[in-house]
Write an enzyme that holds these catalytic residues in place. Structure first.
Site, PDB file in Angstrom:
ATOM      1  N   ASP A 149      61.109 -29.198  30.420  1.00 13.51           N
ATOM      2  CA  ASP A 149      61.884 -29.683  29.236  1.00 13.51           C
ATOM      3  C   ASP A 149      63.429 -29.052  29.521  1.00 13.51           C
ATOM      4  OD1 ASP A 149      62.522 -30.878  26.853  1.00 13.51           O
ATOM      5  OD2 ASP A 149      60.568 -29.898  25.792  1.00 13.51           O
ATOM      6  N   GLU A 182      64.504 -34.702  30.308  1.00 17.05           N
ATOM      7  CA  GLU A 182      65.844 -34.078  29.727  1.00 17.05           C
ATOM      8  C   GLU A 182      66.242 -35.530  28.725  1.00 17.05           C
ATOM      9  OE1 GLU A 182      67.175 -36.828  30.990  1.00 17.05           O
ATOM     10  OE2 GLU A 182      69.112 -36.042  31.334  1.00 17.05           O
ATOM     11  N   ASP A 204      62.743 -37.934  21.586  1.00 17.32           N
ATOM     12  CA  ASP A 204      61.282 -37.865  21.202  1.00 17.32           C
ATOM     13  C   ASP A 204      60.755 -38.931  20.538  1.00 17.32           C
ATOM     14  OD1 ASP A 204      61.305 -35.488  22.564  1.00 17.32           O
ATOM     15  OD2 ASP A 204      60.583 -34.242  20.922  1.00 17.32           O
TER      16      ASP A 204
HETATM   17  C1  GLA Z   1      60.912 -31.619  23.551  1.00 18.35           C
HETATM   18  C2  GLA Z   1      60.033 -32.548  24.168  1.00 18.35           C
HETATM   19  C3  GLA Z   1      58.931 -32.891  23.589  1.00 18.35           C
HETATM   20  C4  GLA Z   1      57.747 -31.620  23.426  1.00 18.35           C
HETATM   21  C5  GLA Z   1      58.635 -30.507  22.763  1.00 18.35           C
HETATM   22  C6  GLA Z   1      58.054 -29.074  22.615  1.00 18.35           C
HETATM   23  O1  GLA Z   1      61.159 -32.006  22.193  1.00 18.35           O
HETATM   24  O2  GLA Z   1      60.807 -33.699  24.270  1.00 18.35           O
HETATM   25  O3  GLA Z   1      57.977 -33.939  24.319  1.00 18.35           O
HETATM   26  O4  GLA Z   1      57.654 -31.278  24.726  1.00 18.35           O
HETATM   27  O5  GLA Z   1      60.139 -30.380  23.121  1.00 18.35           O
HETATM   28  O6  GLA Z   1      58.488 -28.134  22.017  1.00 18.35           O
END
Ligand code: GLA
Length: 391
Positions: A149, A182, A204
């Site tokens: 991440d 990312e 997300d």
């Molecule tokens: C980010 C990622 C998610 C998840 C969260 C975990 O937002 O994009 O897919 O992994 O972190 O904290």
């Protein structure tokens, strides 16, 4: 009911392979599995993960091709005196090697999450400055997949940071799929092939059809529109990742879930279930386990499908397959059932081509309607077809 649409779209088949696409032979088809985040967030522990591994076998998901069991954020504890990451002792008292062994004993593969910054998105310890040590631990534990991440990375260069972890993983000698996360912020489709095998292309996903959230999360249709034009960058070992599945998490109707799964399959997206697969309903299971839909996602040609017609509420998507057939999704984004039509020329066939058509959700063979491919998806639903040339 709106009039049927006639299409006139030039189709260019086959994705151009960008240079530097070596993937070490990993993820030659989109990775399939389960990830803890969308359902469990930080409420993850070793029982949840073992239950998911058990369910992956018992539900038939493993036989259908699901492979990776991935622990997302919040497994990390502290580093020991040698700088090695020690898993959270309350959530993972048996340690990661034991958990990986358990997952492997089921014939599945094991994945973990870390972050290129000092901290993860949930404020656990990240891998910055510890890349080689962490990669070594992962290899010792038996990790097969790393989701990496991008929180708390101010001042870091994405290509350098992901390259660093990619090299650290390679140096261990263990094949580990690297899932770059990312969020599409530096257009990883332009640089990440050869560093990792998949890259998130968007913020997300949210468990909703077309909602947006202020901090960047978004529903299914927003993600779809963001990845629609990225198809030239995908191919075996280099996948655009529109984020993990929300099928079965309660925010989508069954029709929307079917549409979400169909479109992710057509996009050659990684199919990472994000629900509680140990308690899912038969209806949800039937979506995740539609083998004819999975087959076109896993097609060895590895071409990401694309939108070949956009009528506003009515869309036609097409993915060429290795046997010369085409997967077609007729998507209804509107509020009423509607007829959506496309011609054989619109999906790259001659108008005179004889075809066999399979409806992949109705699970039956269908015929052309007045010389065209036609379906009548309900609101927020799809008709998904496999159109195969016959002599
Ligand atoms: C980010 C990622 C998610 C998840 C969260 C975990 O937002 O994009 O897919 O992994 O972190 O904290």
């Amino acid at each position: 009911m709106p009039k049927p649409v006639a299409l006139a779209v030039a189709i260019v088949l086959g994705a151009a392979a960008p240079p530097g696409t070596a993937s070490d032979g990993l993820a030659l088809t989109p990775p399939m599995g389960w990830n803890s985040w969308n359902k469990f967030h930080c409420e993850v522990n070793e029982k949840v993960v073992r239950d998911a591994a058990d369910a992956m076998v018992a539900s038939g998901m493993k036989d259908a091709g699901y492979q990776y069991v991935v622990v997302d954020d919040c497994w990390q504890g502290e580093r020991d005196a040698a700088g090695r990451m020690v898993p959270d002792k309350e959530r993972f008292p048996s340690g990661m090697k034991a958990l990986a062994d358990y997952v492997h004993s089921k014939g599945l593969r094991f994945g973990l999450y870390s972050d290129a910054g000092e901290f993860t998105c949930a404020s656990r310890l990240g891998s910055k400055g510890h890349e080689a040590t962490d990669a070594k631990s992962y290899a010792e534990w038996g990790v097969d997949y790393l989701k990496y991440d991008w929180c708390h990375t101010e001042g870091q260069d994405a290509r350098d940071s992901y390259g660093l972890m990619s090299r650290a993983l390679r140096a261990t000698g263990r094949p580990v799929v690297l899932s770059i996360c990312e969020w599409g912020s530096t257009k990883p489709w332009t640089w990440a092939a050869g560093i990792g095998q998949l890259w998130r292309a968007t913020g997300d996903i949210q468990d909703c059809w077309d909602c947006g959230r202020e901090w960047g999360g978004m529903g299914i249709t927003h993600i779809l529109d963001l990845v629609a034009d990225l198809h030239p960058h995908a191919g075996p070992g280099r996948w655009n990742d529109p984020d993990m599945l929300e099928v079965g998490n309660g925010g989508l109707t069954l029709a929307e879930s079917r549409a979400h799964f169909s479109l992710w399959a057509l996009l050659a997206a990684p199919l990472m279930a994000g629900n509680d697969i140990a308690t899912m309903t038969p209806e949800v299971r039937d979506i995740l386990l539609n083998r004819e839909v999975i087959a076109l996602n896993q097609d060895p040609l590895g071409v990401q499908g694309r939108r070949v017609f956009d009528g506003g509420h009515n869309e036609v998507w097409m993915k060429p397959l290795s046997d010369g057939s085409r997967a077609v999704v007729l998507l209804n984004r509107g509020t009423d059932t509607m007829a959506i039509r496309c011609r054989l020329e619109d999906i790259g066939f001659a108008a005179t081509q004889k075809v066999a058509i399979r409806d992949l959700w109705a699970k039956k063979d269908v015929a052309l309607e007045n010389g065209a491919i036609e379906g009548k998806p309900k609101s927020h639903d799809v008709v998904m077809l496999r159109v195969t040339p016959v002599d």
